[in-house]
Design a protein around this motif. Structure first.
Motif, PDB file in Angstrom:
ATOM      1  N   GLY A   5       0.833  -1.156   0.041  1.00 26.69           N
ATOM      2  CA  GLY A   5       0.014  -0.051   0.191  1.00 26.69           C
ATOM      3  C   GLY A   5       0.612   1.290   0.119  1.00 26.69           C
ATOM      4  O   GLY A   5       0.312   2.337   0.214  1.00 26.69           O
ATOM      5  N   SER A   6       1.988   1.189  -0.247  1.00 24.88           N
ATOM      6  CA  SER A   6       2.765   2.282  -0.495  1.00 24.88           C
ATOM      7  C   SER A   6       3.566   2.331  -1.683  1.00 24.88           C
ATOM      8  O   SER A   6       3.077   2.683  -2.949  1.00 24.88           O
ATOM      9  N   VAL A   7       4.870   1.925  -1.872  1.00 20.43           N
ATOM     10  CA  VAL A   7       5.692   1.799  -2.959  1.00 20.43           C
ATOM     11  C   VAL A   7       4.892   1.042  -4.214  1.00 20.43           C
ATOM     12  O   VAL A   7       4.333   0.109  -3.656  1.00 20.43           O
ATOM     13  N   SER A   8       4.952   1.488  -5.191  1.00 22.24           N
ATOM     14  CA  SER A   8       4.361   0.456  -6.438  1.00 22.24           C
ATOM     15  C   SER A   8       5.396   0.503  -7.464  1.00 22.24           C
ATOM     16  O   SER A   8       6.374   1.200  -7.618  1.00 22.24           O
ATOM     17  N   THR A   9       5.228  -0.599  -8.169  1.00 11.02           N
ATOM     18  CA  THR A   9       6.193  -1.185  -9.428  1.00 11.02           C
ATOM     19  C   THR A   9       5.352  -1.349 -10.670  1.00 11.02           C
ATOM     20  O   THR A   9       4.491  -2.073 -10.345  1.00 11.02           O
ATOM     21  N   LEU A  10       5.842  -0.687 -11.793  1.00  6.67           N
ATOM     22  CA  LEU A  10       5.178  -0.857 -12.791  1.00  6.67           C
ATOM     23  C   LEU A  10       6.470  -1.550 -13.818  1.00  6.67           C
ATOM     24  O   LEU A  10       7.175  -1.376 -13.701  1.00  6.67           O
ATOM     25  N   LYS A  11       5.783  -2.939 -14.037  1.00  9.47           N
ATOM     26  CA  LYS A  11       6.594  -3.793 -14.796  1.00  9.47           C
ATOM     27  C   LYS A  11       6.243  -4.073 -16.160  1.00  9.47           C
ATOM     28  O   LYS A  11       4.994  -4.042 -16.571  1.00  9.47           O
ATOM     29  N   ILE A  12       7.195  -4.234 -17.131  1.00  9.84           N
ATOM     30  CA  ILE A  12       6.932  -4.273 -18.524  1.00  9.84           C
ATOM     31  C   ILE A  12       7.639  -5.469 -18.940  1.00  9.84           C
ATOM     32  O   ILE A  12       8.601  -5.502 -18.871  1.00  9.84           O
ATOM     33  N   GLN A  13       7.025  -6.585 -19.714  1.00 12.60           N
ATOM     34  CA  GLN A  13       7.687  -7.519 -19.738  1.00 12.60           C
ATOM     35  C   GLN A  13       7.862  -7.702 -21.425  1.00 12.60           C
ATOM     36  O   GLN A  13       7.059  -6.985 -22.144  1.00 12.60           O
ATOM     37  N   ARG A  14       9.180  -8.035 -21.830  1.00 14.26           N
ATOM     38  CA  ARG A  14       9.248  -8.096 -23.244  1.00 14.26           C
ATOM     39  C   ARG A  14       8.700  -6.914 -24.170  1.00 14.26           C
ATOM     40  O   ARG A  14       8.257  -6.842 -24.797  1.00 14.26           O
ATOM     41  N   THR A  15       9.688  -5.741 -23.415  1.00 13.30           N
ATOM     42  CA  THR A  15       9.331  -4.584 -24.151  1.00 13.30           C
ATOM     43  C   THR A  15       9.274  -4.554 -25.576  1.00 13.30           C
ATOM     44  O   THR A  15      10.179  -4.953 -26.301  1.00 13.30           O
ATOM     45  N   GLN A  16       8.431  -3.696 -26.110  1.00 14.56           N
ATOM     46  CA  GLN A  16       8.585  -3.169 -27.633  1.00 14.56           C
ATOM     47  C   GLN A  16       8.864  -1.787 -27.726  1.00 14.56           C
ATOM     48  O   GLN A  16       8.977  -1.052 -26.856  1.00 14.56           O
ATOM     49  N   GLN A  17       9.117  -1.371 -29.012  1.00 16.80           N
ATOM     50  CA  GLN A  17       9.563   0.059 -29.249  1.00 16.80           C
ATOM     51  C   GLN A  17       8.214   0.803 -29.008  1.00 16.80           C
ATOM     52  O   GLN A  17       8.524   2.078 -28.604  1.00 16.80           O
ATOM     53  N   GLU A  18       7.022   0.566 -29.249  1.00 20.55           N
ATOM     54  CA  GLU A  18       6.105   1.439 -29.087  1.00 20.55           C
ATOM     55  C   GLU A  18       5.985   1.533 -27.252  1.00 20.55           C
ATOM     56  O   GLU A  18       5.093   2.307 -26.716  1.00 20.55           O
ATOM     57  N   ASP A  19       6.662   0.956 -26.580  1.00 18.81           N
ATOM     58  CA  ASP A  19       6.435   1.041 -24.940  1.00 18.81           C
ATOM     59  C   ASP A  19       7.269   2.526 -24.822  1.00 18.81           C
ATOM     60  O   ASP A  19       7.271   2.853 -23.687  1.00 18.81           O
ATOM     61  N   SER A  20       8.240   2.934 -25.877  1.00 16.68           N
ATOM     62  CA  SER A  20       8.888   3.981 -25.279  1.00 16.68           C
ATOM     63  C   SER A  20       8.109   5.129 -25.067  1.00 16.68           C
ATOM     64  O   SER A  20       7.287   5.600 -25.908  1.00 16.68           O
ATOM     65  N   ALA A  21       8.241   5.764 -23.604  1.00 16.57           N
ATOM     66  CA  ALA A  21       7.516   6.829 -23.366  1.00 16.57           C
ATOM     67  C   ALA A  21       8.033   7.339 -22.033  1.00 16.57           C
ATOM     68  O   ALA A  21       8.881   6.749 -21.459  1.00 16.57           O
ATOM     69  N   VAL A  22       7.380   8.114 -21.438  1.00  9.30           N
ATOM     70  CA  VAL A  22       7.595   8.862 -19.919  1.00  9.30           C
ATOM     71  C   VAL A  22       6.506   8.176 -19.281  1.00  9.30           C
ATOM     72  O   VAL A  22       5.181   8.202 -19.627  1.00  9.30           O
ATOM     73  N   TYR A  23       6.877   7.420 -18.083  1.00 10.42           N
ATOM     74  CA  TYR A  23       5.822   6.917 -17.282  1.00 10.42           C
ATOM     75  C   TYR A  23       5.719   7.816 -15.909  1.00 10.42           C
ATOM     76  O   TYR A  23       6.895   7.913 -15.469  1.00 10.42           O
TER      77      TYR A  23
END
Lengths: 114, 116
Positions: free
Chosen positions: B72-90
């Motif tokens: 309920g505090s720190v969060s993690t966003l995980k992206i598996q098998r990254t693709q070029q279209e995942d390029s962005a600011v999160y």
């Protein structure tokens, strides 16, 4: 679904002058919240001003004020006495009464010129 | 006081790699949001937590995206098998539901992900 539209991709203003950024939105909700966020080149999104839809009085924060027209679904931002530090991307955003996700417009890039 | 922090600030990944992006919300903020911001565009909602419960994940673009907030505090966003279209600011944001300005979200500096 709600949508937010910012029709001015880029604007410029001379230092010390006044500029108005436009925002329109579409919703079927009666109560909601509107925001203007500033995103300088460092990319930290900073809240500029907020407006609750049930309040008729336009919000003001120092040099920043809004013109909220509920019937027209318009929410423009006026920046008075523009300063060089106001140069940034400005995003209009909407959230409903549940206070969950923000829906953003595409942004307006504002350049303040000396 | 301390604001929302995110790490790393920049991440370069080769296509197919897994990445993990971390968000530390403002202390006491119950709600946590993730947004994806493509170059030159406004942020788009990905997912929302209230405490450790993921109440809305409708914005996650594919099953390669996974987010958690186990305590309920720190969060993690995980992206598996990254693709070029995942390029962005999160971007990560937090807020306090029930507060008079509960709808106001406070944003972190973002993680810029570049997938080569």
């Amino acid at each position: 679904a709600q949508t937010v539209t910012q029709s001015q991709p880029e604007m410029s203003v001379q230092e010390a002058e006044t500029v108005t950024l436009s925002c329109t939105y579409d919703t079927s909700e009666n109560n909601y919240y509107l925001f203007w966020y500033k995103q300088p080149p460092s990319r930290q999104m900073i809240l500029v001003i907020r407006q609750e839809a049930y309040k008729q009085q336009n919000a003001t924060e120092n040099r920043f004020s809004v013109n909220f027209q509920k019937a027209a679904k318009s929410f423009s931002l006026k920046i008075s006495d523009s300063q060089l530090g106001d140069t940034a991307m400005y995003f209009c955003a909407f959230t409903d009464n549940a206070g969950n996700m923000l829906t953003f417009g595409g942004g307006t890039r504002l350049m303040v010129k000396p | 006081g301390a604001g929302v922090s995110q790490s790393p600030r920049y991440k370069v990944a080769k296509r197919g790699q897994d990445v993990a992006l971390r968000c530390d919300p403002i202390s006491g903020h119950v709600s946590l949001f993730w947004y994806q911001q493509a170059l030159g565009q406004g942020p788009e909602f990905l997912t929302y937590f209230q405490n450790e419960a993921q109440l809305d994940k409708s914005g996650l673009p594919s099953d390669r995206f996974f987010a958690e907030r186990p305590e309920g505090s720190v969060s993690t966003l995980k992206i598996q098998r990254t693709q070029q279209e995942d390029s962005a600011v999160y971007l990560c944001a937090s807020s306090i539901p029930g507060h008079s300005f509960k709808e106001t979200q406070y944003f972190g500096p973002g993680t810029r992900l570049l997938v080569l």
